[in-house]
Scaffold this active site. Sequence first.
Site, PDB file in Angstrom:
ATOM      1  N   PHE A  73      76.302  16.010  13.079  1.00 47.25           N
ATOM      2  CA  PHE A  73      76.735  16.237  11.704  1.00 47.25           C
ATOM      3  C   PHE A  73      76.616  14.959  10.875  1.00 47.25           C
ATOM      4  O   PHE A  73      76.107  14.980   9.754  1.00 47.25           O
ATOM      5  CB  PHE A  73      78.170  16.773  11.678  1.00 47.25           C
ATOM      6  CG  PHE A  73      78.602  17.216  10.313  1.00 47.25           C
ATOM      7  CD1 PHE A  73      78.247  18.472   9.829  1.00 47.25           C
ATOM      8  CD2 PHE A  73      79.335  16.372   9.491  1.00 47.25           C
ATOM      9  CE1 PHE A  73      78.617  18.878   8.546  1.00 47.25           C
ATOM     10  CE2 PHE A  73      79.711  16.773   8.214  1.00 47.25           C
ATOM     11  CZ  PHE A  73      79.350  18.027   7.743  1.00 47.25           C
TER      12      PHE A  73
ATOM     13  N   CYS B 161     110.184  14.319   5.925  1.00 46.55           N
ATOM     14  CA  CYS B 161     111.028  15.064   4.983  1.00 46.55           C
ATOM     15  C   CYS B 161     112.517  14.886   5.263  1.00 46.55           C
ATOM     16  O   CYS B 161     113.330  14.972   4.351  1.00 46.55           O
ATOM     17  CB  CYS B 161     110.638  16.535   4.999  1.00 46.55           C
ATOM     18  SG  CYS B 161     109.022  16.791   4.212  1.00 46.55           S
TER      19      CYS B 161
ATOM     20  N   ASP C 246      73.538  20.194  17.634  1.00 45.20           N
ATOM     21  CA  ASP C 246      73.021  21.330  16.868  1.00 45.20           C
ATOM     22  C   ASP C 246      72.376  20.825  15.588  1.00 45.20           C
ATOM     23  O   ASP C 246      72.507  19.654  15.235  1.00 45.20           O
ATOM     24  CB  ASP C 246      74.144  22.327  16.523  1.00 45.20           C
ATOM     25  CG  ASP C 246      75.219  21.694  15.661  1.00 45.20           C
ATOM     26  OD1 ASP C 246      75.402  20.456  15.735  1.00 45.20           O
ATOM     27  OD2 ASP C 246      75.886  22.421  14.912  1.00 45.20           O
TER      28      ASP C 246
ATOM     29  N   GLY D 108      78.127  25.304  10.663  1.00 46.47           N
ATOM     30  CA  GLY D 108      77.384  25.664   9.454  1.00 46.47           C
ATOM     31  C   GLY D 108      78.197  26.428   8.432  1.00 46.47           C
ATOM     32  O   GLY D 108      77.638  27.069   7.544  1.00 46.47           O
TER      33      GLY D 108
ATOM     34  N   HIS E 157     103.423  13.978   7.445  1.00 47.67           N
ATOM     35  CA  HIS E 157     103.953  15.209   6.870  1.00 47.67           C
ATOM     36  C   HIS E 157     102.868  16.291   6.783  1.00 47.67           C
ATOM     37  O   HIS E 157     103.123  17.458   7.117  1.00 47.67           O
ATOM     38  CB  HIS E 157     104.536  14.978   5.477  1.00 47.67           C
ATOM     39  CG  HIS E 157     104.740  16.278   4.752  1.00 47.67           C
ATOM     40  ND1 HIS E 157     105.797  17.125   5.020  1.00 47.67           N
ATOM     41  CD2 HIS E 157     103.965  16.928   3.835  1.00 47.67           C
ATOM     42  CE1 HIS E 157     105.682  18.221   4.293  1.00 47.67           C
ATOM     43  NE2 HIS E 157     104.585  18.123   3.564  1.00 47.67           N
TER      44      HIS E 157
ATOM     45  N   ASP F 239      88.942  21.862  13.130  1.00 43.89           N
ATOM     46  CA  ASP F 239      89.108  20.433  12.864  1.00 43.89           C
ATOM     47  C   ASP F 239      88.850  20.218  11.390  1.00 43.89           C
ATOM     48  O   ASP F 239      88.034  20.908  10.792  1.00 43.89           O
ATOM     49  CB  ASP F 239      88.122  19.585  13.683  1.00 43.89           C
ATOM     50  CG  ASP F 239      86.732  19.603  13.084  1.00 43.89           C
ATOM     51  OD1 ASP F 239      86.406  18.659  12.337  1.00 43.89           O
ATOM     52  OD2 ASP F 239      85.978  20.566  13.345  1.00 43.89           O
TER      53      ASP F 239
ATOM     54  N   CYS G 291     110.768  21.703   4.933  1.00 44.19           N
ATOM     55  CA  CYS G 291     110.096  21.064   6.076  1.00 44.19           C
ATOM     56  C   CYS G 291     111.095  20.238   6.871  1.00 44.19           C
ATOM     57  O   CYS G 291     111.924  19.527   6.304  1.00 44.19           O
ATOM     58  CB  CYS G 291     108.967  20.174   5.556  1.00 44.19           C
ATOM     59  SG  CYS G 291     108.067  19.308   6.857  1.00 44.19           S
TER      60      CYS G 291
ATOM     61  N   GLN H  54      74.927  28.839  14.915  1.00 45.71           N
ATOM     62  CA  GLN H  54      74.513  28.528  13.549  1.00 45.71           C
ATOM     63  C   GLN H  54      74.004  29.809  12.872  1.00 45.71           C
ATOM     64  O   GLN H  54      74.173  30.906  13.417  1.00 45.71           O
ATOM     65  CB  GLN H  54      73.429  27.433  13.541  1.00 45.71           C
ATOM     66  CG  GLN H  54      73.957  26.026  13.859  1.00 45.71           C
ATOM     67  CD  GLN H  54      74.833  25.446  12.733  1.00 45.71           C
ATOM     68  OE1 GLN H  54      74.908  25.989  11.605  1.00 45.71           O
ATOM     69  NE2 GLN H  54      75.540  24.355  13.042  1.00 45.71           N
TER      70      GLN H  54
ATOM     71  N   CYS I 288     110.120  17.957   9.182  1.00 43.35           N
ATOM     72  CA  CYS I 288     109.397  16.844   9.823  1.00 43.35           C
ATOM     73  C   CYS I 288     110.158  15.535   9.610  1.00 43.35           C
ATOM     74  O   CYS I 288     111.024  15.440   8.751  1.00 43.35           O
ATOM     75  CB  CYS I 288     107.961  16.754   9.310  1.00 43.35           C
ATOM     76  SG  CYS I 288     107.732  15.804   7.791  1.00 43.35           S
TER      77      CYS I 288
ATOM     78  N   ASP J 156      82.702  15.410  18.743  1.00 44.90           N
ATOM     79  CA  ASP J 156      81.580  16.182  18.208  1.00 44.90           C
ATOM     80  C   ASP J 156      80.290  15.601  18.783  1.00 44.90           C
ATOM     81  O   ASP J 156      80.313  14.632  19.540  1.00 44.90           O
ATOM     82  CB  ASP J 156      81.606  16.164  16.676  1.00 44.90           C
ATOM     83  CG  ASP J 156      81.577  14.750  16.132  1.00 44.90           C
ATOM     84  OD1 ASP J 156      81.324  13.797  16.903  1.00 44.90           O
ATOM     85  OD2 ASP J 156      81.814  14.580  14.933  1.00 44.90           O
TER      86      ASP J 156
END
Lengths: 315, 315
Positions: A41, A253, A91, A160, A279, A210, A248, A133, A250, A37
Amino acid sequence: MVLSNTYHLALRPGAAIVEKMGGLHGFMNWDGPILTDSGGFQVFSLAQISKINDEKVTFKSHIDGSLLDLSPESAMRIQEQLGADCIMCLDQCPPHDWPMEKMTAAVDRTTRWAARCRESHRRTDQALFGIVQGGTHRELRERSAEGLLPLDFPGYAVGGLSVGEEPSAMYETLDYTVPLLPRDRPRYLMGVGRPVDLLEAVLRGIDLFDCVMPTRNGRNATVFTSQGMVKLRNAKHREDPGPLDPECDCPVCTQYSRAYLRHLFIAEEMLGPILASWHNLSYYQRLLRDLRTAISAGRGAEFRQAQLARWNQSV
Amino acid sequence: MVLSNTYHLALRPGAAIVEKMGGLHGFMNWDGPILTDSGGFQVFSLAQISKINDEKVTFKSHIDGSLLDLSPESAMRIQEQLGADCIMCLDQCPPHDWPMEKMTAAVDRTTRWAARCRESHRRTDQALFGIVQGGTHRELRERSAEGLLPLDFPGYAVGGLSVGEEPSAMYETLDYTVPLLPRDRPRYLMGVGRPVDLLEAVLRGIDLFDCVMPTRNGRNATVFTSQGMVKLRNAKHREDPGPLDPECDCPVCTQYSRAYLRHLFIAEEMLGPILASWHNLSYYQRLLRDLRTAISAGRGAEFRQAQLARWNQSV
């Protein structure tokens, strides 16, 4: 894709050191894609701002109180040093309830800063994304997109959002904002979100997200499952031999019981946060994989209905 | 081999729950070998003892203050529930500076408890080890071994060392204690130790060790290297692109720089303790692998001399 945080890395260990160590790819020994980023922020949310004008933001480090600057040019320079594959324009991300006048000023500043980022960005092996924005105001989102599109970025982000507004307001904003952005470039919704938000946003044309939620929840013993959220510290899991989520596949699990995972958290073993985060990331990945499959088969809307019905039942 | 701690597991989550989840192998999903201690060491060091006699020890849980018992029979029962491959007799492990009379009493109690453990142990898929006590007194070690050998354990441990005595006193104790134990059974030195201690003990006939040092040091950013101990938080590693140990081929040394590892600790990322522990375990494994190779080739004494010379140089 790994998101690395420019603000935190610029303060510690410092972008020059990361650069010297071969950039983030070399530093972390990770050859997959990385996004950074802009640092903006965190400057606006974590640091104490001492001065902001069109030239730059001056802020105090939340670690040692030292006074630092962030400008479009320095945001580019730092992100070039960090060396991610995708980087972001600096930004100004305002709270959702700012008055119209200040919102408009933030949009225009974001546009001017985007032009300076485009101008000062030198590395040709990095994709620089512009950030739209304008809060939940249609006219401001249009104004922002109009300012950014001539700069011809290889990707665009919607910033935003998820800053305190209702989910319905976020979806409505996406309804009119996403179509303003080129279909042939990745469209990235920043800082979002819950599984339902990803579902709603993808169906409105968003490609990239994200969010801290899968890992932060995981560290705090809260996991996403096909039967709803599970709080692992709850005593009812104490003797539960079953997996976090029976649907699941994974590695968590298929290998560990709720009883074991709960024990790891109660005993403060770091393996607990690791496995719960693993997980949760698998949950997100599977949701999006299934959604992509449904969309490819022309069943996106049906998938949404079925998924919303499940989530409503499990709440 | 993984050592799991009987005292901690008995308190949390409780041996019955571990048993229900398939024992430690099932609970942790680990099919490699596991050893549990008897719980006695933590009862004597962590808990507040409220009563001890020949029958049992009554102590307060350090977690919730509840009153609990540990006897030879319950130590067997708990370890059978935990289900490790190697388990230990309940012993009384006294401080190194106890007077002779109390030391002798502890040896005799340890012998009586060993007989009761042998008698009450039911699982035939677990190897129960006896523990020789007696501090740094030759006559007490002999007395202890004489009491235990008729019980015909499949393995023997030397307990009550590394509890505050000088290293030279420990090595001297091993000089006369190890030859008392059967050559055809594993001989286990409990709670030891530093790399130099392992080297000295192996050359005196010890086969097995346990110690928190590689992982506890790793968690605290202290690593073992061929050039000596490295404290990773030290500022001199801030821009060091080199590995922890240029002579180490572990996954940490071949993939990450000191600068990155230091950053992980400074930023409080859990990956720091994980990687440092991994390297330290690799250091220990390599030392013992090299020592085995040297012994097989009849060069054990030379290996010791060369290794001691290196360590002395690097201090």
